[in-house]
Design an enzyme around this catalytic site. Structure first.
Site, mmCIF file in Angstrom:
data_model
loop_
_atom_site.group_PDB
_atom_site.id
_atom_site.type_symbol
_atom_site.label_atom_id
_atom_site.label_comp_id
_atom_site.label_asym_id
_atom_site.label_seq_id
_atom_site.Cartn_x
_atom_site.Cartn_y
_atom_site.Cartn_z
ATOM 1 N N HIS A 1 0.844 -1.208 0.000
ATOM 2 C CA HIS A 1 0.000 0.000 0.000
ATOM 3 C C HIS A 1 0.872 1.248 0.000
ATOM 4 O O HIS A 1 0.648 2.190 -0.758
ATOM 5 C CB HIS A 1 -0.872 0.038 1.260
ATOM 6 C CG HIS A 1 -1.809 -1.114 1.403
ATOM 7 N ND1 HIS A 1 -2.151 -1.649 2.622
ATOM 8 C CD2 HIS A 1 -2.466 -1.850 0.482
ATOM 9 C CE1 HIS A 1 -2.988 -2.636 2.455
ATOM 10 N NE2 HIS A 1 -3.197 -2.789 1.183
ATOM 11 N N ARG B 1 -1.990 -5.623 -8.362
ATOM 12 C CA ARG B 1 -0.910 -6.536 -7.991
ATOM 13 C C ARG B 1 -0.638 -7.582 -9.063
ATOM 14 O O ARG B 1 0.482 -7.972 -9.292
ATOM 15 C CB ARG B 1 -1.265 -7.263 -6.679
ATOM 16 C CG ARG B 1 -1.156 -6.413 -5.465
ATOM 17 C CD ARG B 1 -1.860 -7.011 -4.277
ATOM 18 N NE ARG B 1 -3.311 -7.095 -4.500
ATOM 19 C CZ ARG B 1 -4.170 -7.089 -3.508
ATOM 20 N NH1 ARG B 1 -3.758 -7.039 -2.257
ATOM 21 N NH2 ARG B 1 -5.471 -7.157 -3.741
ATOM 22 N N SER C 1 -3.359 -7.608 2.892
ATOM 23 C CA SER C 1 -3.508 -7.531 4.353
ATOM 24 C C SER C 1 -4.019 -8.861 4.909
ATOM 25 O O SER C 1 -3.559 -9.335 5.943
ATOM 26 C CB SER C 1 -4.481 -6.406 4.717
ATOM 27 O OG SER C 1 -4.010 -5.175 4.257
ATOM 28 N N LYS D 1 -17.741 -6.488 7.959
ATOM 29 C CA LYS D 1 -16.476 -7.238 7.937
ATOM 30 C C LYS D 1 -15.784 -7.136 9.306
ATOM 31 O O LYS D 1 -15.629 -6.047 9.845
ATOM 32 C CB LYS D 1 -15.568 -6.638 6.843
ATOM 33 C CG LYS D 1 -14.549 -7.596 6.270
ATOM 34 C CD LYS D 1 -13.871 -6.975 5.047
ATOM 35 C CE LYS D 1 -12.574 -7.679 4.666
ATOM 36 N NZ LYS D 1 -11.840 -6.931 3.615
HETATM 37 C C1 LIG Z 1 -2.444 -3.246 -4.190
HETATM 38 C C2 LIG Z 1 -3.440 -2.512 -3.337
HETATM 39 C C3 LIG Z 1 -4.631 -3.045 -2.834
HETATM 40 N N1 LIG Z 1 -5.278 -2.083 -2.133
HETATM 41 C C4 LIG Z 1 -6.554 -2.230 -1.437
HETATM 42 C C5 LIG Z 1 -6.233 -2.910 -0.115
HETATM 43 C C6 LIG Z 1 -7.302 -2.798 0.936
HETATM 44 O O1 LIG Z 1 -8.498 -2.772 0.622
HETATM 45 O O2 LIG Z 1 -6.899 -2.744 2.109
HETATM 46 C C7 LIG Z 1 -4.508 -0.941 -2.116
HETATM 47 C C8 LIG Z 1 -4.727 0.305 -1.510
HETATM 48 C C9 LIG Z 1 -3.745 1.288 -1.670
HETATM 49 C C10 LIG Z 1 -2.589 1.057 -2.425
HETATM 50 C C11 LIG Z 1 -2.370 -0.185 -3.047
HETATM 51 C C12 LIG Z 1 -3.343 -1.185 -2.880
#
Ligand SMILES: Cc1cn(CCC(=O)O)c2ccccc12
Length: 158
Positions: free
Chosen positions: A17, A90, A127, A41
């Site tokens: 992130h 990703r 996560s 959730k």
């Molecule tokens: C790769 C990626 C997934 N997400 C959502 C992840 C989530 O919902 O916690 C991001 C949010 C900000 C930057 C990159 C990402």
């Protein structure tokens, strides 16, 4: 002033992130990191804890504002007067869902979605996977900021 929204649950924020947020912060005057409140959730960290961690690990960029929202992301964007969203991709497996969401969001609101390729070093990282590994005692240092690693270990051990 060019502003963009970077949405997510961030439960917790990972280095993947942070990679996207940091690179986006160099492209815009302000990046609003939008933390989704999803009461359906079960989360490991509260929204407030997630916001605090995000604020701490993005402070160095100087142009990040962390906000929370519930409901439709595009309604949040409209309320904030922000015309675009940045999403990290990703892998190809992300693309199908994200493309549909981008098309739906644009159709509903005219809010654009811009995709940014994740650093390959983090393309496996989410996560949920991270929490799974940490829950069973796996070493996730290097995948999250040190501050988050400490909170994660404490929360899971606690
Ligand atoms: C790769 C990626 C997934 N997400 C959502 C992840 C989530 O919902 O916690 C991001 C949010 C900000 C930057 C990159 C990402």
């Amino acid at each position: 002033m060019r502003r963009v929204v970077c949405p997510g649950s961030f439960d917790p924020v990972t280095n993947g992130h942070l990679d996207i947020i940091g690179r986006t912060s160099r492209l815009y005057d302000e990046v609003v990191v939008a933390v989704l409140i999803n009461i359906e959730k079960q989360s490991l960290f509260t929204v407030e804890e997630r916001i605090e961690m995000l604020q701490a690990v993005t402070r160095e960029y100087g142009n990040i504002r962390v906000e929370k929202f519930h409901g439709l992301l595009v309604d949040f964007c409209k309320q904030q007067g922000i015309p675009a969203i940045v999403k990290g991709l990703r892998a190809v497996s992300d693309f199908d869902y994200e493309l549909q969401m981008a098309q739906l969001n644009y159709r509903m609101s005219g809010v654009e979605t811009l995709f940014m390729s994740t650093n390959p070093e983090y393309s496996f990282l989410s996560s949920s996977r991270l929490k799974e590994i940490a829950r069973y005692g796996g070493d996730v240092s290097g995948l999250v900021p040190d501050l988050v690693h400490k909170s994660l270990v404490e929360r899971l051990r606690g």
